[in-house]
Design an enzyme around this catalytic site. Sequence first.
Site, mmCIF file in Angstrom:
data_model
loop_
_atom_site.group_PDB
_atom_site.id
_atom_site.type_symbol
_atom_site.label_atom_id
_atom_site.label_comp_id
_atom_site.label_asym_id
_atom_site.label_seq_id
_atom_site.Cartn_x
_atom_site.Cartn_y
_atom_site.Cartn_z
ATOM 1 C CE LYS A 147 -1.339 1.861 4.003
ATOM 2 N NZ LYS A 147 -0.321 2.405 4.884
ATOM 3 C CG HIS A 177 1.368 -4.209 8.368
ATOM 4 N ND1 HIS A 177 1.106 -2.957 7.901
ATOM 5 C CD2 HIS A 177 1.572 -4.067 9.703
ATOM 6 C CE1 HIS A 177 1.142 -2.103 8.909
ATOM 7 N NE2 HIS A 177 1.426 -2.742 10.019
ATOM 8 C CG HIS A 239 -3.726 -0.709 8.395
ATOM 9 N ND1 HIS A 239 -3.257 -1.604 7.478
ATOM 10 C CD2 HIS A 239 -2.736 0.199 8.552
ATOM 11 C CE1 HIS A 239 -2.029 -1.249 7.090
ATOM 12 N NE2 HIS A 239 -1.695 -0.157 7.722
HETATM 13 C C1 BG6 Z 1 1.394 1.778 8.078
HETATM 14 C C2 BG6 Z 1 1.198 3.264 7.995
HETATM 15 O O1 BG6 Z 1 0.629 1.130 7.094
HETATM 16 O O2 BG6 Z 1 0.992 1.309 9.370
HETATM 17 C C3 BG6 Z 1 1.972 3.955 9.100
HETATM 18 O O3 BG6 Z 1 1.636 3.732 6.730
HETATM 19 C C4 BG6 Z 1 1.609 3.381 10.443
HETATM 20 O O4 BG6 Z 1 1.712 5.372 9.083
HETATM 21 C C5 BG6 Z 1 1.736 1.863 10.442
HETATM 22 O O5 BG6 Z 1 2.470 3.943 11.423
HETATM 23 C C6 BG6 Z 1 1.208 1.257 11.731
HETATM 24 O O6 BG6 Z 1 1.507 -0.108 11.760
HETATM 25 P P1 BG6 Z 1 1.705 -0.881 13.141
HETATM 26 O O7 BG6 Z 1 1.861 -2.311 12.746
HETATM 27 O O8 BG6 Z 1 2.933 -0.301 13.771
HETATM 28 O O9 BG6 Z 1 0.484 -0.606 13.947
#
Ligand code: BG6
Length: 491
Positions: A147, A177, A239
């Site tokens: 993404k 992810h 997400h």
């Molecule tokens: C990413 C975003 O997809 O996810 C980031 O681009 C964000 O801005 C991150 O900080 C958060 O991921 P996690 O796994 O740390 O909650």
Amino acid sequence: MKASLKACDVVIFGGGGDLAMRKLLPALYHLDMDGLLAPTTRIIGASRREVTTEDYQAKIRTALDEFVPSSIGDSKTWERFKKRLSYVSVDAQQESDFVRLNDHQVGGDDRDVVFYLATSPDLFGSICSSLAAHGLNAERMRVVLEKPLGRDLVSSRAINDEVMKNFTEQQAFRIDHYLGKETVQNLLAIRFGNTLFEPLWDSAHIDNVQITVSETVGVEGRWGYYDNAGAMRDMVQNHLIQLLCLVAMEPPGRMDADSVRDEKIKVLKALRPIAGANAYTKTVRGQYAKGMIKGKEVKGYFDEEGSNPNSRTETFVALRADIDNWRWAGVPFYLRTGKRLGQRYSEIVIQFKAVPHSIFSDESNRQLQRNQLIIRLQPEEKISLTVMNKVPGASEGMNLQPVDLNLSLTEAFNDKRSPEAYERLLLDVMRNDATLFMRYDEVEAAWKWVDGIMSAWSQTSERPKEYASGSWGPAASMALPIKDGRNWHDY
Ligand code: BG6
């Protein structure tokens, strides 16, 4: 995790970049450590820079020292992992450079190939067409698309159409992810591996659902990227909406890619559009100002390097989503996410309805709390169910108090290391299992919904509301569920 022991070439475009060093290579290292890579699986970094394989290996060693400290001193795993690593200099915009992948025997001996595009999405189309021009798009070859896939429906379609000229939908793995996080998969286990919850999983028993992804970090030197995206595109479109789909979808017939994705798309299509005046009552945008986080003073959005004081990009969003179907009629889904908030945590809260009639005395009555199922993704992975209990003791009469039944995944499986999201997802691509990846119709439906909200925002002169770093976002976001007679669950 199930093994992926079929030999595979993993080619990482953007192989020297931040994502590769912080996430992808540590994940591949862990898979190797756990014996999940075939002996002849190779990992090939590709990017424009002229770097020797030895220098690339040294760079990865340094990254592992930082991101997988437990790898320091494990020379056995490192020596094995290092032998898999090589580097090819390929300018993603120079089709002729791709011949170097053929020279490097990528996909030789009928090996499967995973091309991980950890580059700007503007390059996805040209990389895919250059791969095809060199015969690198056979059925056993797959592309992983990071993404953001565009910044709205139109740009996302343009990128997707380019990719689809040379690869099929079955070969395209669009990664989110969050779907690789252990507790997110556990949500599926909880819902569909038990008889307990599913009969209660509807508007007759659930009052509201809350999904919070709260971060303490700011834009971390990525002002340029972030300002072009904002919290809605960076977090909600992918997400948070994916989490919402997993909570709200009907039970799929099977746990396979199309069965799961067929159910998620129905949820996305049932999301009630938020447009026009609704965008003001159902959404709140914020931008962080300076403040204190864990005793440290931090900068505001406009003090970050490269910032532009006229920016209206939101670093916080809270919204109320409604799903127009029988199961969820009248149940609000409150979503919120933001940078520079007071605490880093992500959770899904299923708030059940009150008992229809309380038989307890007045005093206990006042304390009757509704059941809550809390699925915490981070910082710790845990699932807890709040139930009402009698306070022990004869003199207590029938006093009731909420007690949490906790399932701590670290305690329950104490000999197990909890894998990082990218480990699971990389393994799934190698195994050709797309269940935890997004099909394009999902991406498209999510953009349609998000575009409606963003278009309403763009028609107002109102700026995002300022919030102090270290707070829980703008005051208006607190008021969002209060307007409906509800509250955010406190962390
Ligand atoms: C990413 C975003 O997809 O996810 C980031 O681009 C964000 O801005 C991150 O900080 C958060 O991921 P996690 O796994 O740390 O909650």
